[in-house]
Design a protein around this motif. Structure first.
Motif, PDB file in Angstrom:
ATOM      1  N   MET A  81       1.000  -1.008   0.022  1.00 28.62           N
ATOM      2  CA  MET A  81      -0.114   0.070  -0.008  1.00 28.62           C
ATOM      3  C   MET A  81       0.749   1.117  -0.168  1.00 28.62           C
ATOM      4  O   MET A  81       0.597   2.159  -0.697  1.00 28.62           O
ATOM      5  N   ARG A  82       1.751   1.246   0.788  1.00 28.47           N
ATOM      6  CA  ARG A  82       2.890   2.328   0.699  1.00 28.47           C
ATOM      7  C   ARG A  82       3.640   2.592  -0.492  1.00 28.47           C
ATOM      8  O   ARG A  82       3.843   3.687  -0.968  1.00 28.47           O
ATOM      9  N   PHE A  83       4.014   1.522  -0.984  1.00 27.97           N
ATOM     10  CA  PHE A  83       4.472   1.574  -2.528  1.00 27.97           C
ATOM     11  C   PHE A  83       3.592   2.273  -3.373  1.00 27.97           C
ATOM     12  O   PHE A  83       3.874   2.997  -4.272  1.00 27.97           O
ATOM     13  N   ALA A  84       2.004   1.967  -3.394  1.00 24.95           N
ATOM     14  CA  ALA A  84       1.142   2.727  -4.198  1.00 24.95           C
ATOM     15  C   ALA A  84       1.313   3.962  -4.096  1.00 24.95           C
ATOM     16  O   ALA A  84       0.980   4.552  -5.020  1.00 24.95           O
ATOM     17  N   ILE A  85       0.870   4.287  -2.788  1.00 27.41           N
ATOM     18  CA  ILE A  85       0.874   5.659  -2.621  1.00 27.41           C
ATOM     19  C   ILE A  85       1.999   6.499  -2.784  1.00 27.41           C
ATOM     20  O   ILE A  85       2.002   7.668  -3.719  1.00 27.41           O
ATOM     21  N   ALA A  86       3.328   6.000  -2.374  1.00 23.61           N
ATOM     22  CA  ALA A  86       4.552   6.755  -2.988  1.00 23.61           C
ATOM     23  C   ALA A  86       4.609   6.678  -4.563  1.00 23.61           C
ATOM     24  O   ALA A  86       4.918   7.917  -5.277  1.00 23.61           O
ATOM     25  N   GLY A  87       4.244   5.551  -5.035  1.00 19.63           N
ATOM     26  CA  GLY A  87       4.134   5.709  -6.832  1.00 19.63           C
ATOM     27  C   GLY A  87       3.153   6.677  -7.118  1.00 19.63           C
ATOM     28  O   GLY A  87       3.453   7.312  -8.393  1.00 19.63           O
ATOM     29  N   ALA A  88       1.920   6.813  -6.668  1.00 17.07           N
ATOM     30  CA  ALA A  88       0.872   7.730  -7.083  1.00 17.07           C
ATOM     31  C   ALA A  88       1.512   9.370  -7.056  1.00 17.07           C
ATOM     32  O   ALA A  88       1.208   9.874  -7.945  1.00 17.07           O
ATOM     33  N   ILE A  89       2.332   9.611  -5.935  1.00 12.50           N
ATOM     34  CA  ILE A  89       2.749  10.789  -5.979  1.00 12.50           C
ATOM     35  C   ILE A  89       3.942  11.070  -6.769  1.00 12.50           C
ATOM     36  O   ILE A  89       4.003  12.082  -7.335  1.00 12.50           O
ATOM     37  N   SER A  90       4.664   9.955  -6.926  1.00 13.54           N
ATOM     38  CA  SER A  90       5.655  10.281  -8.022  1.00 13.54           C
ATOM     39  C   SER A  90       5.113  10.439  -9.540  1.00 13.54           C
ATOM     40  O   SER A  90       5.635  11.044 -10.207  1.00 13.54           O
ATOM     41  N   SER A  91       4.102   9.676  -9.951  1.00 17.20           N
ATOM     42  CA  SER A  91       3.231   9.794 -10.849  1.00 17.20           C
ATOM     43  C   SER A  91       2.734  11.074 -11.284  1.00 17.20           C
ATOM     44  O   SER A  91       2.546  11.689 -12.237  1.00 17.20           O
ATOM     45  N   LEU A  92       2.252  11.720 -10.229  1.00 20.41           N
ATOM     46  CA  LEU A  92       1.883  13.040 -10.047  1.00 20.41           C
ATOM     47  C   LEU A  92       2.956  14.168 -10.595  1.00 20.41           C
ATOM     48  O   LEU A  92       2.697  15.101 -11.317  1.00 20.41           O
ATOM     49  N   VAL A  93       3.885  13.969  -9.947  1.00 19.66           N
ATOM     50  CA  VAL A  93       5.199  14.510 -10.194  1.00 19.66           C
ATOM     51  C   VAL A  93       5.477  14.533 -11.703  1.00 19.66           C
ATOM     52  O   VAL A  93       5.791  15.443 -12.496  1.00 19.66           O
ATOM     53  N   TYR A  94       5.730  13.231 -12.138  1.00 17.68           N
ATOM     54  CA  TYR A  94       6.000  13.122 -13.451  1.00 17.68           C
ATOM     55  C   TYR A  94       4.965  13.760 -14.589  1.00 17.68           C
ATOM     56  O   TYR A  94       5.351  14.419 -15.414  1.00 17.68           O
ATOM     57  N   THR A  95       3.622  13.571 -14.274  1.00 12.44           N
ATOM     58  CA  THR A  95       2.668  14.329 -14.982  1.00 12.44           C
ATOM     59  C   THR A  95       2.749  15.902 -14.848  1.00 12.44           C
ATOM     60  O   THR A  95       2.738  16.486 -15.941  1.00 12.44           O
ATOM     61  N   ILE A  96       3.080  16.355 -13.951  1.00  6.66           N
ATOM     62  CA  ILE A  96       3.160  17.836 -13.587  1.00  6.66           C
ATOM     63  C   ILE A  96       4.392  18.233 -14.598  1.00  6.66           C
ATOM     64  O   ILE A  96       4.137  19.621 -14.961  1.00  6.66           O
ATOM     65  N   VAL A  97       5.330  17.780 -14.532  1.00  9.24           N
ATOM     66  CA  VAL A  97       6.434  18.060 -15.420  1.00  9.24           C
ATOM     67  C   VAL A  97       6.314  17.782 -16.904  1.00  9.24           C
ATOM     68  O   VAL A  97       6.581  18.632 -17.594  1.00  9.24           O
ATOM     69  N   PHE A  98       5.862  16.617 -17.115  1.00 10.01           N
ATOM     70  CA  PHE A  98       5.749  16.054 -18.433  1.00 10.01           C
ATOM     71  C   PHE A  98       4.996  16.712 -19.439  1.00 10.01           C
ATOM     72  O   PHE A  98       5.174  17.153 -20.486  1.00 10.01           O
ATOM     73  N   LEU A  99       3.692  16.952 -18.912  1.00 11.12           N
ATOM     74  CA  LEU A  99       2.597  17.531 -20.063  1.00 11.12           C
ATOM     75  C   LEU A  99       2.893  18.984 -20.267  1.00 11.12           C
ATOM     76  O   LEU A  99       2.939  19.348 -21.633  1.00 11.12           O
ATOM     77  N   PRO A 100       3.085  19.759 -19.412  1.00 14.45           N
ATOM     78  CA  PRO A 100       3.639  21.255 -19.752  1.00 14.45           C
ATOM     79  C   PRO A 100       4.924  21.290 -20.590  1.00 14.45           C
ATOM     80  O   PRO A 100       4.811  22.097 -21.491  1.00 14.45           O
ATOM     81  N   PHE A 101       5.738  20.443 -20.487  1.00 10.08           N
ATOM     82  CA  PHE A 101       6.960  20.450 -21.091  1.00 10.08           C
ATOM     83  C   PHE A 101       6.699  19.890 -22.476  1.00 10.08           C
ATOM     84  O   PHE A 101       7.278  20.699 -23.394  1.00 10.08           O
ATOM     85  N   ALA A 102       5.848  18.712 -22.596  1.00  9.36           N
ATOM     86  CA  ALA A 102       5.541  18.395 -23.865  1.00  9.36           C
ATOM     87  C   ALA A 102       4.520  19.216 -24.517  1.00  9.36           C
ATOM     88  O   ALA A 102       4.583  19.302 -25.934  1.00  9.36           O
ATOM     89  N   TRP A 103       3.749  19.801 -23.955  1.00  7.93           N
ATOM     90  CA  TRP A 103       2.654  20.791 -24.617  1.00  7.93           C
ATOM     91  C   TRP A 103       3.368  21.953 -25.076  1.00  7.93           C
ATOM     92  O   TRP A 103       2.928  22.610 -26.143  1.00  7.93           O
ATOM     93  N   TYR A 104       4.138  22.775 -24.114  1.00  6.90           N
ATOM     94  CA  TYR A 104       4.682  24.278 -24.471  1.00  6.90           C
ATOM     95  C   TYR A 104       6.142  24.300 -24.751  1.00  6.90           C
ATOM     96  O   TYR A 104       6.636  25.070 -25.295  1.00  6.90           O
ATOM     97  N   VAL A 105       6.729  23.406 -24.493  1.00  2.78           N
ATOM     98  CA  VAL A 105       8.288  23.302 -24.711  1.00  2.78           C
ATOM     99  C   VAL A 105       8.631  22.675 -26.160  1.00  2.78           C
ATOM    100  O   VAL A 105       9.292  23.162 -27.125  1.00  2.78           O
ATOM    101  N   THR A 106       8.397  21.274 -26.106  1.00  2.00           N
ATOM    102  CA  THR A 106       9.004  20.386 -27.195  1.00  2.00           C
ATOM    103  C   THR A 106       7.857  20.277 -28.429  1.00  2.00           C
ATOM    104  O   THR A 106       8.039  19.853 -29.360  1.00  2.00           O
ATOM    105  N   GLY A 107       6.379  20.461 -27.887  1.00  2.00           N
ATOM    106  CA  GLY A 107       5.480  19.986 -28.635  1.00  2.00           C
ATOM    107  C   GLY A 107       5.170  18.638 -28.774  1.00  2.00           C
ATOM    108  O   GLY A 107       6.033  17.878 -28.313  1.00  2.00           O
ATOM    109  N   GLU A 108       4.089  18.187 -29.082  1.00  2.00           N
ATOM    110  CA  GLU A 108       3.512  16.701 -28.687  1.00  2.00           C
ATOM    111  C   GLU A 108       4.290  15.903 -29.538  1.00  2.00           C
ATOM    112  O   GLU A 108       4.657  14.475 -29.222  1.00  2.00           O
ATOM    113  N   ARG A 109       4.710  16.185 -30.894  1.00  2.00           N
ATOM    114  CA  ARG A 109       5.308  15.460 -31.845  1.00  2.00           C
ATOM    115  C   ARG A 109       6.899  15.086 -31.346  1.00  2.00           C
ATOM    116  O   ARG A 109       7.547  13.907 -31.545  1.00  2.00           O
ATOM    117  N   LEU A 110       7.495  15.985 -30.411  1.00  2.00           N
ATOM    118  CA  LEU A 110       8.583  15.653 -29.738  1.00  2.00           C
ATOM    119  C   LEU A 110       8.641  15.279 -28.022  1.00  2.00           C
ATOM    120  O   LEU A 110       9.298  15.597 -27.473  1.00  2.00           O
TER     121      LEU A 110
END
Length: 123
Positions: A1-30
């Motif tokens: 259960m602790r792994f799942a919670i920590a993983g969810a937090i890590s996934s949230l961090v990944y999403t918060i960094v990934f999507l804006p970077f992909a949308w506004y910096v590199t573009g979705e094709r990159l």
């Protein structure tokens, strides 16, 4: 259960960094480029959470430096998985949206890295 919670937090961090970077910096094709900073941020948060909470007490016989190196190797393999998923989904093969690459990144990579962390890093 602790792994799942920590993983969810890590996934949230990944999403918060990934999507804006992909949308506004590199573009979705990159979007594959956005995997690197997103994974680095998520892996950093993941290491702190997993070593201090999820796997606390596991791997205490190991040299801390050796454990860190093993963790980095496991994370590198996880990043390769996310790079592959993102390239396949957003790249020339499917031309999908960046958000779609998050699906296999969240459904496959965490299980692979959990198994490897449990067997190699925090045993």
């Amino acid at each position: 259960m602790r792994f799942a919670i920590a993983g969810a937090i890590s996934s949230l961090v990944y999403t918060i960094v990934f999507l804006p970077f992909a949308w506004y910096v590199t573009g979705e094709r990159l979007a594959v480029i956005a995997v690197v900073p997103a994974f680095f941020a998520a892996a950093t948060v993941g290491y702190v959470l997993h070593s201090n909470w999820s796997f606390k007490g596991h791997g205490t016989r190991d040299n801390p430096r050796a454990r860190q190196v093993k963790f980095l190797i496991v994370q590198a393999l996880g990043m390769v998985l996310n790079l592959a998923f993102t390239w396949i989904i957003t790249g020339p093969l499917f031309h999908g949206p960046a958000w779609a690459s998050l699906i296999p990144c969240f459904l496959v990579t965490p299980f692979a890295t959990f198994a490897l962390n449990r067997q190699l890093v925090f045993k």
